[in-house]
Motif scaffolding. Structure first.
Motif, PDB file in Angstrom:
ATOM      1  N   LEU A  76       0.276 -12.332  -2.638  1.00  0.00           N
ATOM      2  CA  LEU A  76       1.060 -11.251  -3.246  1.00  0.00           C
ATOM      3  C   LEU A  76       0.179 -10.049  -3.570  1.00  0.00           C
ATOM      4  O   LEU A  76       0.557  -8.895  -3.301  1.00  0.00           O
ATOM      5  N   VAL A  77      -0.996 -10.296  -4.130  1.00  0.00           N
ATOM      6  CA  VAL A  77      -1.918  -9.203  -4.447  1.00  0.00           C
ATOM      7  C   VAL A  77      -2.343  -8.483  -3.173  1.00  0.00           C
ATOM      8  O   VAL A  77      -2.404  -7.244  -3.126  1.00  0.00           O
ATOM      9  N   LEU A  78      -2.633  -9.245  -2.125  1.00  0.00           N
ATOM     10  CA  LEU A  78      -3.039  -8.644  -0.854  1.00  0.00           C
ATOM     11  C   LEU A  78      -1.934  -7.768  -0.277  1.00  0.00           C
ATOM     12  O   LEU A  78      -2.194  -6.651   0.192  1.00  0.00           O
ATOM     13  N   ILE A  79      -0.695  -8.244  -0.325  1.00  0.00           N
ATOM     14  CA  ILE A  79       0.427  -7.479   0.213  1.00  0.00           C
ATOM     15  C   ILE A  79       0.629  -6.188  -0.579  1.00  0.00           C
ATOM     16  O   ILE A  79       0.804  -5.101   0.005  1.00  0.00           O
ATOM     17  N   ILE A  80       0.591  -6.277  -1.901  1.00  0.00           N
ATOM     18  CA  ILE A  80       0.789  -5.081  -2.733  1.00  0.00           C
ATOM     19  C   ILE A  80      -0.308  -4.054  -2.473  1.00  0.00           C
ATOM     20  O   ILE A  80      -0.039  -2.848  -2.328  1.00  0.00           O
ATOM     21  N   GLU A  81      -1.549  -4.508  -2.403  1.00  0.00           N
ATOM     22  CA  GLU A  81      -2.664  -3.586  -2.157  1.00  0.00           C
ATOM     23  C   GLU A  81      -2.560  -2.958  -0.768  1.00  0.00           C
ATOM     24  O   GLU A  81      -2.789  -1.747  -0.609  1.00  0.00           O
ATOM     25  N   ARG A  82      -2.224  -3.765   0.224  1.00  0.00           N
ATOM     26  CA  ARG A  82      -2.106  -3.233   1.585  1.00  0.00           C
ATOM     27  C   ARG A  82      -0.985  -2.187   1.667  1.00  0.00           C
ATOM     28  O   ARG A  82      -1.156  -1.127   2.285  1.00  0.00           O
ATOM     29  N   VAL A  83       0.156  -2.495   1.071  1.00  0.00           N
ATOM     30  CA  VAL A  83       1.284  -1.562   1.127  1.00  0.00           C
ATOM     31  C   VAL A  83       0.942  -0.263   0.406  1.00  0.00           C
ATOM     32  O   VAL A  83       1.216   0.841   0.916  1.00  0.00           O
ATOM     33  N   ALA A  84       0.343  -0.351  -0.781  1.00  0.00           N
ATOM     34  CA  ALA A  84      -0.005   0.849  -1.544  1.00  0.00           C
ATOM     35  C   ALA A  84      -0.990   1.723  -0.772  1.00  0.00           C
ATOM     36  O   ALA A  84      -0.799   2.944  -0.653  1.00  0.00           O
ATOM     37  N   CYS A  85      -2.039   1.122  -0.221  1.00  0.00           N
ATOM     38  CA  CYS A  85      -3.047   1.898   0.516  1.00  0.00           C
ATOM     39  C   CYS A  85      -2.460   2.484   1.796  1.00  0.00           C
ATOM     40  O   CYS A  85      -2.712   3.654   2.120  1.00  0.00           O
ATOM     41  N   ALA A  86      -1.686   1.698   2.527  1.00  0.00           N
ATOM     42  CA  ALA A  86      -1.130   2.178   3.793  1.00  0.00           C
ATOM     43  C   ALA A  86      -0.167   3.333   3.578  1.00  0.00           C
ATOM     44  O   ALA A  86      -0.233   4.350   4.277  1.00  0.00           O
ATOM     45  N   VAL A  87       0.725   3.203   2.606  1.00  0.00           N
ATOM     46  CA  VAL A  87       1.706   4.264   2.354  1.00  0.00           C
ATOM     47  C   VAL A  87       1.020   5.526   1.850  1.00  0.00           C
ATOM     48  O   VAL A  87       1.347   6.643   2.270  1.00  0.00           O
ATOM     49  N   LEU A  88       0.048   5.378   0.954  1.00  0.00           N
ATOM     50  CA  LEU A  88      -0.631   6.550   0.396  1.00  0.00           C
ATOM     51  C   LEU A  88      -1.412   7.307   1.466  1.00  0.00           C
ATOM     52  O   LEU A  88      -1.269   8.529   1.615  1.00  0.00           O
ATOM     53  N   THR A  89      -2.247   6.613   2.212  1.00  0.00           N
ATOM     54  CA  THR A  89      -3.072   7.293   3.216  1.00  0.00           C
ATOM     55  C   THR A  89      -2.239   7.816   4.379  1.00  0.00           C
ATOM     56  O   THR A  89      -2.482   8.924   4.876  1.00  0.00           O
ATOM     57  N   ALA A  90      -1.248   7.032   4.827  1.00  0.00           N
ATOM     58  CA  ALA A  90      -0.432   7.471   5.961  1.00  0.00           C
ATOM     59  C   ALA A  90       0.436   8.663   5.589  1.00  0.00           C
ATOM     60  O   ALA A  90       0.679   9.541   6.430  1.00  0.00           O
ATOM     61  N   THR A  91       0.918   8.716   4.349  1.00  0.00           N
ATOM     62  CA  THR A  91       1.735   9.845   3.927  1.00  0.00           C
ATOM     63  C   THR A  91       0.933  11.141   3.947  1.00  0.00           C
ATOM     64  O   THR A  91       1.402  12.174   4.454  1.00  0.00           O
ATOM     65  N   MET A  92      -0.277  11.106   3.420  1.00  0.00           N
ATOM     66  CA  MET A  92      -1.108  12.314   3.401  1.00  0.00           C
ATOM     67  C   MET A  92      -1.583  12.681   4.800  1.00  0.00           C
ATOM     68  O   MET A  92      -1.542  13.865   5.192  1.00  0.00           O
ATOM     69  N   ALA A  93      -2.040  11.693   5.581  1.00  0.00           N
ATOM     70  CA  ALA A  93      -2.512  11.989   6.930  1.00  0.00           C
ATOM     71  C   ALA A  93      -1.364  12.453   7.822  1.00  0.00           C
ATOM     72  O   ALA A  93      -1.532  13.371   8.641  1.00  0.00           O
ATOM     73  N   GLY A  94      -0.194  11.821   7.683  1.00  0.00           N
ATOM     74  CA  GLY A  94       0.954  12.224   8.479  1.00  0.00           C
ATOM     75  C   GLY A  94       1.383  13.650   8.192  1.00  0.00           C
ATOM     76  O   GLY A  94       1.748  14.403   9.104  1.00  0.00           O
ATOM     77  N   TYR A  95       1.312  14.043   6.924  1.00  0.00           N
ATOM     78  CA  TYR A  95       1.666  15.431   6.571  1.00  0.00           C
ATOM     79  C   TYR A  95       0.655  16.405   7.150  1.00  0.00           C
ATOM     80  O   TYR A  95       1.025  17.474   7.663  1.00  0.00           O
ATOM     81  N   ALA A  96      -0.629  16.035   7.090  1.00  0.00           N
ATOM     82  CA  ALA A  96      -1.666  16.916   7.635  1.00  0.00           C
ATOM     83  C   ALA A  96      -1.500  17.090   9.145  1.00  0.00           C
ATOM     84  O   ALA A  96      -1.576  18.217   9.665  1.00  0.00           O
ATOM     85  N   PHE A  97      -1.254  15.996   9.869  1.00  0.00           N
ATOM     86  CA  PHE A  97      -1.106  16.092  11.323  1.00  0.00           C
ATOM     87  C   PHE A  97       0.228  16.711  11.734  1.00  0.00           C
ATOM     88  O   PHE A  97       0.314  17.340  12.791  1.00  0.00           O
TER      89      PHE A  97
END
Length: 276
Positions: A76-97
């Motif tokens: 559960l901890v791994l899933i929460i951490e993965r989802v938080a990091c993926a959504v945060l970084t992809a949202t910012m990178a996706g907006y930049a690109f």
């Protein structure tokens, strides 16, 4: 005309029902095997489907061997951490690109697409060396390390931002918003459905991932469910009832999560247009 329509509709339902049965067979086989004895699970008679006596010995055995509460928590901890990091970084990178203009943008995005085309197994050795040099082997961050950024998520969010009208940014700038405020208050809230889709995919990938947890982790205190189940597979002999019982227990959290977030799950898959 009505008969042809009814026949076509009935044929479509038949194909869908047959496909559903085919997909359910492995799950049903797992349930039935978990209640069998080892001899029943390994015999070659195809007509013996149900166990002669429904036994729970396999469940008691794996629960005594494996600390499922700890494994549930680690996963559960791994899933929460993965989802938080993926959504945060992809949202910012996706907006930049997708919305910003800067030198080397096309080249950088080409590298992101190139990473999606390369099998993830190629990156295991470099990632392992990096985690080892940082002294993070057998740690929760070591399990999280490959999921800090996601090329698939960056591509998905870039497409979502590119689909938004340019007038939204222009209106935000006229109101005095800078790039950060435009991203945070105007553009990001409009891509929530894509974020949900990315979160669903990331959670599924994190739950099913097997090779990286086996490589980077050898201690049960930080081991997720996938790696713990793999250790039940023997080199020469495998106790299939115990393996199926452990697999069935491992499926329970994801089934509960799906039942709770069923609506968001379906909307996310439909919005992204992706496949599992």
């Amino acid at each position: 005309m009505d008969k042809n329509r009814k026949f076509k509709s009935g044929f479509q339902y038949f194909i869908l029902a047959a496909g559903s049965v085919v997909m359910l067979v492995p799950f049903l086989w797992m349930i039935l095997t978990a209640f069998k004895t080892t001899s029943e699970a390994t015999q070659m008679n195809p007509f013996i489907i149900f166990p002669s006596v429904w036994k729970k010995d396999a469940f008691l055995s794996v629960m005594s061997k494996m600390n499922f509460l700890r494994l549930y928590w680690n996963t559960l901890v791994l899933i929460i951490e993965r989802v938080a990091c993926a959504v945060l970084t992809a949202t910012m990178a996706g907006y930049a690109f997708g919305r910003l203009h800067f030198k080397g943008k096309n080249l950088a995005f080409s590298l992101v697409l190139f990473q999606m085309m390369v099998p993830s197994q190629i990156f295991i050795i470099p990632q392992y060396l990096m985690v080892g040099r940082l002294g993070l082997l057998n740690s929760s961050f070591g399990l999280l390390f490959p999921g800090l950024v996601t090329a698939f998520g960056t591509f998905l969010l870039r497409q979502a931002y590119m689909g938004l009208p340019l007038s939204l940014e222009e209106a935000a700038r006229l109101d005095g918003c800078n790039i950060g405020q435009t991203f945070l208050y105007v553009m990001a809230p409009l891509t929530k459905s894509s974020m949900v889709a990315l979160g669903i995919f990331t959670a599924l990938f994190a739950f099913k991932e097997l090779m990286w947890p086996l490589v980077v982790n050898t201690e049960q205190n930080t081991m997720p469910l996938s790696a713990a189940l793999a250790k039940l597979q023997g080199q020469f002999v495998t106790n299939y009832p115990e393996l199926m019982a452990a697999s069935l227990l491992a499926c329970i959290p994801m089934v509960i999560i799906y039942l709770i977030f069923q609506k968001q799950f379906i909307e996310g898959i439909a919005t992204s247009g992706g496949k599992l």
